[in-house]
Scaffold this motif. Structure first.
Motif, PDB file in Angstrom:
ATOM      1  N   ALA A  39      38.840   0.092  39.773  1.00  0.00           N
ATOM      2  CA  ALA A  39      39.625   1.088  39.058  1.00  0.00           C
ATOM      3  C   ALA A  39      40.804   0.450  38.328  1.00  0.00           C
ATOM      4  CB  ALA A  39      40.118   2.150  40.033  1.00  0.00           C
ATOM      5  N   LEU A  40      41.315  -0.634  38.904  1.00  0.00           N
ATOM      6  CA  LEU A  40      42.520  -1.229  38.327  1.00  0.00           C
ATOM      7  C   LEU A  40      42.213  -2.294  37.286  1.00  0.00           C
ATOM      8  CD1 LEU A  40      44.547  -1.395  41.609  1.00  0.00           C
ATOM      9  CD2 LEU A  40      45.125  -0.051  39.596  1.00  0.00           C
ATOM     10  N   ALA A  41      40.916  -2.578  37.101  1.00  0.00           N
ATOM     11  CA  ALA A  41      40.542  -3.638  36.162  1.00  0.00           C
ATOM     12  C   ALA A  41      41.149  -3.406  34.782  1.00  0.00           C
ATOM     13  CB  ALA A  41      39.023  -3.742  36.077  1.00  0.00           C
ATOM     14  N   ALA A  42      41.284  -2.132  34.403  1.00  0.00           N
ATOM     15  CA  ALA A  42      41.782  -1.819  33.072  1.00  0.00           C
ATOM     16  C   ALA A  42      43.242  -2.243  32.878  1.00  0.00           C
ATOM     17  CB  ALA A  42      41.633  -0.324  32.811  1.00  0.00           C
ATOM     18  N   VAL A  43      44.017  -2.215  33.965  1.00  0.00           N
ATOM     19  CA  VAL A  43      45.447  -2.536  33.801  1.00  0.00           C
ATOM     20  C   VAL A  43      45.798  -3.917  34.316  1.00  0.00           C
ATOM     21  CG1 VAL A  43      46.170  -0.146  33.906  1.00  0.00           C
ATOM     22  CG2 VAL A  43      46.106  -1.482  35.998  1.00  0.00           C
ATOM     23  N   ARG A  44      44.959  -4.445  35.194  1.00  0.00           N
ATOM     24  CA  ARG A  44      45.292  -5.694  35.853  1.00  0.00           C
ATOM     25  C   ARG A  44      45.413  -6.814  34.832  1.00  0.00           C
ATOM     26  NH1 ARG A  44      41.997  -7.046  41.144  1.00  0.00           N
ATOM     27  NH2 ARG A  44      40.428  -7.952  39.801  1.00  0.00           N
ATOM     28  N   GLY A  45      46.502  -7.536  34.905  1.00  0.00           N
ATOM     29  CA  GLY A  45      46.712  -8.615  33.946  1.00  0.00           C
ATOM     30  C   GLY A  45      47.225  -8.074  32.626  1.00  0.00           C
ATOM     31  N   ARG A  46      46.453  -7.189  32.000  1.00  0.00           N
ATOM     32  CA  ARG A  46      46.845  -6.716  30.671  1.00  0.00           C
ATOM     33  C   ARG A  46      48.138  -5.906  30.677  1.00  0.00           C
ATOM     34  NH1 ARG A  46      41.306  -7.554  29.798  1.00  0.00           N
ATOM     35  NH2 ARG A  46      40.849  -6.293  31.609  1.00  0.00           N
ATOM     36  N   ARG A  47      48.303  -5.044  31.689  1.00  0.00           N
ATOM     37  CA  ARG A  47      49.547  -4.257  31.705  1.00  0.00           C
ATOM     38  C   ARG A  47      50.418  -4.540  32.917  1.00  0.00           C
ATOM     39  NH1 ARG A  47      47.348   1.519  29.915  1.00  0.00           N
ATOM     40  NH2 ARG A  47      45.731   0.776  28.525  1.00  0.00           N
ATOM     41  N   VAL A  48      49.770  -4.870  34.027  1.00  0.00           N
ATOM     42  CA  VAL A  48      50.532  -5.215  35.228  1.00  0.00           C
ATOM     43  C   VAL A  48      50.092  -6.599  35.683  1.00  0.00           C
ATOM     44  CG1 VAL A  48      51.063  -4.595  37.604  1.00  0.00           C
ATOM     45  CG2 VAL A  48      50.562  -2.806  35.944  1.00  0.00           C
ATOM     46  N   SER A  49      51.036  -7.512  35.843  1.00  0.00           N
ATOM     47  CA  SER A  49      50.671  -8.843  36.291  1.00  0.00           C
ATOM     48  C   SER A  49      51.490  -9.197  37.521  1.00  0.00           C
ATOM     49  CB  SER A  49      50.909  -9.846  35.164  1.00  0.00           C
ATOM     50  OG  SER A  49      50.162 -11.001  35.390  1.00  0.00           O
ATOM     51  N   LEU A  50      51.004 -10.188  38.257  1.00  0.00           N
ATOM     52  CA  LEU A  50      51.631 -10.510  39.538  1.00  0.00           C
ATOM     53  C   LEU A  50      52.030 -11.981  39.570  1.00  0.00           C
ATOM     54  CD1 LEU A  50      52.132  -9.476  42.498  1.00  0.00           C
ATOM     55  CD2 LEU A  50      49.829 -10.235  43.019  1.00  0.00           C
ATOM     56  N   LEU A  51      53.194 -12.254  40.130  1.00  0.00           N
ATOM     57  CA  LEU A  51      53.633 -13.629  40.324  1.00  0.00           C
ATOM     58  C   LEU A  51      53.781 -13.815  41.830  1.00  0.00           C
ATOM     59  CD1 LEU A  51      54.568 -16.168  38.803  1.00  0.00           C
ATOM     60  CD2 LEU A  51      56.870 -15.241  38.807  1.00  0.00           C
ATOM     61  N   LEU A  52      53.157 -14.886  42.362  1.00  0.00           N
ATOM     62  CA  LEU A  52      53.147 -15.045  43.821  1.00  0.00           C
ATOM     63  C   LEU A  52      54.268 -15.955  44.305  1.00  0.00           C
ATOM     64  CD1 LEU A  52      49.318 -15.438  44.363  1.00  0.00           C
ATOM     65  CD2 LEU A  52      50.704 -13.414  44.750  1.00  0.00           C
ATOM     66  N   GLN A  53      54.405 -15.991  45.622  1.00  0.00           N
ATOM     67  CA  GLN A  53      55.506 -16.727  46.238  1.00  0.00           C
ATOM     68  C   GLN A  53      55.396 -18.240  46.085  1.00  0.00           C
ATOM     69  OE1 GLN A  53      56.155 -15.777  50.318  1.00  0.00           O
ATOM     70  NE2 GLN A  53      57.402 -17.556  50.720  1.00  0.00           N
ATOM     71  N   ASN A  54      54.198 -18.741  46.378  1.00  0.00           N
ATOM     72  CA  ASN A  54      54.124 -20.191  46.538  1.00  0.00           C
ATOM     73  C   ASN A  54      53.568 -20.885  45.305  1.00  0.00           C
ATOM     74  OD1 ASN A  54      53.816 -22.789  47.355  1.00  0.00           O
ATOM     75  ND2 ASN A  54      52.994 -22.272  49.368  1.00  0.00           N
ATOM     76  N   PRO A  55      54.442 -21.523  44.516  1.00  0.00           N
ATOM     77  CA  PRO A  55      53.966 -22.164  43.291  1.00  0.00           C
ATOM     78  C   PRO A  55      53.053 -23.350  43.598  1.00  0.00           C
ATOM     79  CG  PRO A  55      56.219 -22.794  43.714  1.00  0.00           C
ATOM     80  CD  PRO A  55      55.861 -21.769  44.752  1.00  0.00           C
ATOM     81  N   PHE A  56      53.049 -23.806  44.860  1.00  0.00           N
ATOM     82  CA  PHE A  56      52.226 -24.961  45.199  1.00  0.00           C
ATOM     83  C   PHE A  56      50.772 -24.575  45.401  1.00  0.00           C
ATOM     84  CE2 PHE A  56      56.497 -26.112  46.104  1.00  0.00           C
ATOM     85  CZ  PHE A  56      56.575 -27.390  45.612  1.00  0.00           C
ATOM     86  N   THR A  57      50.502 -23.283  45.627  1.00  0.00           N
ATOM     87  CA  THR A  57      49.117 -22.887  45.863  1.00  0.00           C
ATOM     88  C   THR A  57      48.612 -21.871  44.849  1.00  0.00           C
ATOM     89  OG1 THR A  57      49.878 -21.185  47.381  1.00  0.00           O
ATOM     90  CG2 THR A  57      49.245 -23.266  48.353  1.00  0.00           C
ATOM     91  N   SER A  58      49.481 -21.388  43.975  1.00  0.00           N
ATOM     92  CA  SER A  58      49.013 -20.288  43.131  1.00  0.00           C
ATOM     93  C   SER A  58      48.310 -20.762  41.863  1.00  0.00           C
ATOM     94  CB  SER A  58      50.141 -19.310  42.823  1.00  0.00           C
ATOM     95  OG  SER A  58      51.195 -19.954  42.192  1.00  0.00           O
ATOM     96  N   LEU A  59      48.257 -22.068  41.648  1.00  0.00           N
ATOM     97  CA  LEU A  59      47.492 -22.567  40.507  1.00  0.00           C
ATOM     98  C   LEU A  59      46.328 -23.398  41.031  1.00  0.00           C
ATOM     99  CD1 LEU A  59      50.545 -23.653  38.364  1.00  0.00           C
ATOM    100  CD2 LEU A  59      48.982 -21.798  37.799  1.00  0.00           C
ATOM    101  N   SER A  60      45.229 -23.402  40.301  1.00  0.00           N
ATOM    102  CA  SER A  60      44.083 -24.212  40.732  1.00  0.00           C
ATOM    103  C   SER A  60      44.456 -25.694  40.636  1.00  0.00           C
ATOM    104  CB  SER A  60      42.876 -23.926  39.849  1.00  0.00           C
ATOM    105  OG  SER A  60      41.919 -24.947  40.025  1.00  0.00           O
TER     106      SER A  60
END
Ligand SMILES: Nc1ncnc2c1ncn2[C@@H]1O[C@H](COP(=O)(O)OP(=O)(O)OP(=O)(O)O)[C@@H](O)[C@H]1O
Ligand code: SF4
Ligand SMILES: [Mg+2]
Lengths: 570, 323
Positions: free
Chosen positions: A79-100
């Motif tokens: 249901a949230l696919a329409a807004v995820r990323g495009r309108r609402v985005s998330l930034l996580l706590q740990n910059p050491f693990t949040s990128l591939s």
């Protein structure tokens, strides 16, 4: 202005029952809403529910309206696919693990850019510039960047699809204070430029105070209070908000005793009928234990709301009686207990030394702090003092020739890993008493000393909360009657309300037992409440030392000035 | 910092690892040579086999094999011969070990490679799919089958396959290696499948665990939160999961090479495995030495290959470089 994000009737339900109960929240374009609360209060689950990232076995109910489009949260990721990323985005706590880790930064940012193929490189360059990073970062891997730089890359990636709302789940908690300030300043600038709303999830009241327009306080899955930042923190109505604010240690002054909230944070589903805060609340009465208050009580203009039957009034909330301690004097102690001279330690030849010509003194009965950011060498210094790590060069001299167990003992950051899970508390303490040549039957007295009920001796560590475990760890450390108690980040894994209890305990123990304390911490306000004298470490060197009072009032070294100026919300 | 990751370092990496491999093999060869002395009994008698030797014959053998020289001298002579391709003479058949091994190596290698390919083509995709739908009926079914596959002894699986596909339905030949070329490959299908079942079950589990582990990582949540398509998320995860899969895949291949023995016996194939089984019973020490050395070399070279592949696909390993 109409809210760009509006959540109503949010429930998050896990296998053991509700994790978040009936939460409403809204944020307008360009504004910042902080959600504050201690561990387990449901902050991250709220963020996950809004981005459709709930773990399996957990589901949400309620609706979210983004920019006028209303969606059913029960639909989850689909249901949230329409807004995820495009309108609402998330930034996580740990910059050491949040990128591939095996992909370069450029493509990770480019993944959600909506531009033609041949314009991608230019656009990535522009996005990197937007977060103050040079072009070359595009072809670098995350592990080649510092924590702060990684979090900027993550920020650029979050913003690649130009969301209207950014949710940050503890976005700077894993960063050093100086870096934390830079990243939050950057988010604030981007918010202004883009008119983007920011939902800032944090356990740090200082960060909320400094950054948010409005604050929501969560406790055990409930919203307990809501209001404009200054008013909410200035005159809290809910006893929990007041307690949280007061247990947050100040940097400018040292309190005789930190106000604290008794007990510990419950799990959201582990509470009986009535108000969730009742077991820890001084104002609780019969009604509180039976009826659950809702976020109904509001003031005249309806902006503030609280969930409490007996809210604090202006006067009661504003007054916290504090006794300030007398200023301490500068300089070396008269009776040195241990002296470290010219200590050097290097782990790898291609890395800067962990300790570079470090000299410190701890006097008998004195409380000394070692402060500095991650990687500055604090822990290495402590380990060398305990004899757990050797020095490459330099000396450690003890004034009294006593057995090792009675010279120094250590308390670590994570109490759960420091205690043997198979041993009862009583057995662990008895063993520690014997190690110091003491009478093992003194266990009950030891438990009382650290403020734990005597029957706890029969329990195992798993049956204790984090704060209680840390009390046991402290009891075990003081059992052999050491001359100095070394505490390495003793409160950084604890909730603010529990942290205050432990800091008070350390101060009491020092007075009662005549212990010397060596407190190692990255948190200046924590050090402020415990130590007389402090050493500031930076990249393995002591850059400044002296009385804490003096350093707070007039730091001399450029790094110390920057460090003290970075402390949020004070 | 990026410049340190240039291409020039791969060559150096390979050289250093190759040198390490050679050193390792030399050490192993020393142990292999010592086999002659570790085997119970007088080495000269062992070399003669179950004949009843006269004292003259024993003396002749001692002289031929320089058994009275110091151990180290003997080793140096032996390793020199090995490097020149002379692995001695088989006691049982009295032909040169090298020519004894030559055809058999090809067969065993064909078998191992075929089993390896079957494993990769089947087990890896199954593992990825099972992890992606962890807990689904598909996942539970395949996971259960893999437990059976890991547990079942390969000769039992082989016999079952032989009976079902060979005897009952006569889809595949049941015996021997056929007339070479494609017919030989056709004959190897059943044995390769037998081998692949046990190993495949292992690779399936490894792949599933690796992908599941990656799926729990923050970067996956972050990618989804940013609105990456499920296909893009999958590419991200697979690229990361590739690293543990390659590492374990290499070990599996080395293991396969050793695992062929039982299967060769079951299917009566004239490979290394059959030879080793016969030679151990017969105390044909030169042949046992040669096979052990060969197996060790394959394992060491596989490990080398894994290192090189890891070096190329994992930038973190590349940055750490040679230490
Ligand atoms: N056993 C070890 N082996 C290799 N490097 C180490 C070891 N212990 C510490 N280091 C390195 O020494 C440096 C200083 O470490 P130390 O843990 O003392 O810093 P710190 O200030 O306590 O950091 P933090 O606040 O993150 O705990 C770091 O770069 C760390 O990586
Ligand atoms: S409702 Fe009662 S128990 Fe709950 S916070 Fe208010 S006074 Fe305390
Ligand atoms: Mg540390």
């Amino acid at each position: 202005m109409n809210p760009v994000l509006e959540v109503s009737g949010l429930w998050v339900i896990g296998p053991n029952g509700p994790i978040v109960s009936h939460a409403d929240l809204a944020v307008e374009p360009g504004r910042t809403l902080a959600i504050v609360g201690e561990s387990g209060s449901g902050k991250s689950m709220t963020a996950k529910a809004l981005t459709g990232l709930l773990p399996s076995g957990v589901h949400a109910e309620g609706t979210v309206a983004v920019d006028g489009t209303s969606l059913d949260l029960a639909g989850g990721a689909r249901a949230l696919a329409a807004v995820r990323g495009r309108r609402v985005s998330l930034l996580l706590q740990n910059p050491f693990t949040s990128l591939s880790p095996v992909h370069r930064c450029g493509p990770q940012i480019a993944a959600t850019l909506a531009v033609a193929r041949d314009e991608v490189d230019d656009e990535v360059r522009r996005r990197l510039a937007e977060v103050d990073l040079p072009e070359r970062v595009a072809s670098m891997y995350p592990f080649e960047l510092s924590g702060g730089m990684r979090q900027r890359v993550a920020l650029a990636a979050s913003l690649a699809s130009d969301p209207l709302v950014l949710i940050g789940d503890e976005p700077t908690t894993a960063l050093d204070v100086t870096t934390q300030r830079e990243v939050l300043d950057l988010v604030a600038r981007l918010q202004r430029e883009r008119g983007m709303a920011f939902v800032l999830i944090t356990h740090d009241l200082g960060v909320a105070r400094e950054r948010a327009d409005e604050v929501l306080v969560m406790y055990a899955g409930r919203l307990v209070e809501r209001g404009p930042t200054a008013e909410l923190l200035g005159t809290p109505r809910h006893p929990y908000t007041a307690g949280l604010r007061d247990s947050d240690p100040p940097l400018v002054e040292r309190l005789e005793r930190l106000p604290s909230i008794p007990g510990s944070v419950p799990r959201a589903w582990e509470h009986p009928a009535g108000c969730v805060f009742a077991p820890r609340c001084e104002r609780a009465d019969e009604r509180c234990r039976v009826d659950e208050p809702t976020l109904g009580g509001t003031d005249a203009d309806g902006i503030r709301a609280w969930a409490c039957w007996h809210p604090l009034d202006d006067r009661a909330a504003g007054v916290v009686v504090v006794t300030r301690t007398s200023p301490t004097d500068e300089g070396a102690p008269t009776r040195p207990l241990v002296t470290v001279g010219g200590a050097r330690r290097r782990f790898r030849h291609d890395a800067p030394p962990a300790l570079d010509d470090v000299s410190i003194v701890v006097g008998a009965g004195e409380a000394v702090g070692v402060v500095g950011e991650s990687g500055s060498g604090k822990t290495t210094l402590a380990r060398c003092l305990l004899g757990l790590e050797r020095l490459d060069e330099g000396t450690i001299e003890w004034a009294a020739d006593r057995p090792r167990a009675t010279r120094a003992q250590i308390v670590f950051q994570d109490p759960s890993s420091a205690l043997n899970p198979a041993m009862t508390i009583g057995a662990a303490l008895g063993e520690a008493l014997r190690a110091g040549g003491q009478d093992p039957s003194a266990v009950p007295r030891l438990l009382e000393l650290v403020g734990l009920p005597v029957p706890y001796a029969k329990r195992r560590p798993r049956a204790l909360s984090g704060g209680e475990q840390q009390r046991v760890a402290i009891a075990r450390a003081v059992a052999p009657r050491p001359d100095v108690l070394v505490c390495d980040e003793p409160v950084s894994s604890l909730d603010v309300s529990v942290q205050a209890q432990i800091l008070n305990l350390l101060n009491e123990l020092r007075r009662e037992l005549g212990l010397a304390l060596l407190l190692i911490t990255h948190d200046l306000a924590v050090a402020r409440q415990v130590v007389d004298r402090v050493y500031v470490m930076h990249r393995g060197r002591v850059v400044e030392s002296g009385a804490m009072d003096r350093l707070v009032a007039a730091p001399q070294h450029e790094y110390t000035q920057r460090l003290f100026a970075s402390v949020a919300g004070r | 910092m990026a410049s340190r990751l240039g291409r020039g370092t791969l060559g150096r990496f390979v050289m250093v690892r190759l040198a390490a491999t050679v050193v390792l093999l030399l050490a192993l060869s020393f142990v292999v040579f010592a086999l002659l002395y570790l085997a119970p009994g007088d080495p000269a008698r062992n070399l003669l086999g179950p004949r009843n030797p006269s004292p003259e014959l024993l003396a002749a053998i001692r002289a031929e094999y320089h058994l009275d020289d110091p151990f180290v001298t003997q080793y140096v002579r032996w390793i020199g011969d090995v490097v020149r391709g002379d692995l001695g003479t088989s006691i049982r058949s009295e032909i040169a070990v090298t020519s004894l091994l030559a055809d058999r190596v090809v067969l065993t290698a064909e078998l191992a490679i075929m089993a390896f390919v079957i494993t990769l083509v089947v087990a890896v995709p199954l593992g990825v799919r099972a992890a992606w739908r962890a807990g689904s009926v598909f996942d539970r079914t395949v996971s259960l089958a893999s437990i059976v596959g890991v547990g079942a002894p390969s000769y039992a699986v082989g016999l079952l396959l032989l009976y079902l596909l060979g005897v009952r339905f006569q889809l595949f030949p049941v015996y021997g290696i056929g007339d070479g070329g494609l017919d030989q490959l056709w004959h190897l299908v059943l044995p390769a499948v037998t081998l692949a079942i046990g190993i495949g079950a292992l690779v399936f589990k490894l792949t599933r665990t690796a992908v599941l582990g990656e799926l729990e990582q923050d970067y996956v949540a972050f990618a989804r939160a940013r609105g990456l398509s499920e296909g893009a998320v999958r590419r991200l995860v697979l690229r990361n999961a590739l690293i543990p899969v390659v590492t374990s895949g290499g070990l599996v291949f080395a293991f396969l090479f050793g695992g062929t023995i039982l299967v060769e016996v079951t299917f009566a194939l004239p490979g290394i495995g059959g030879l080793l089984a016969g030679s151990v019973t017969f105390k044909d020490i030169p042949v046992v030495q040669a096979i052990t050395l060969l197996t060790a070399t394959v394992i060491a070279l596989t490990a080398l290959a894994v290192d090189i592949v890891t070096y190329t696909i994992d930038p973190r390993v590349r940055a750490r470089g040679l230490r």
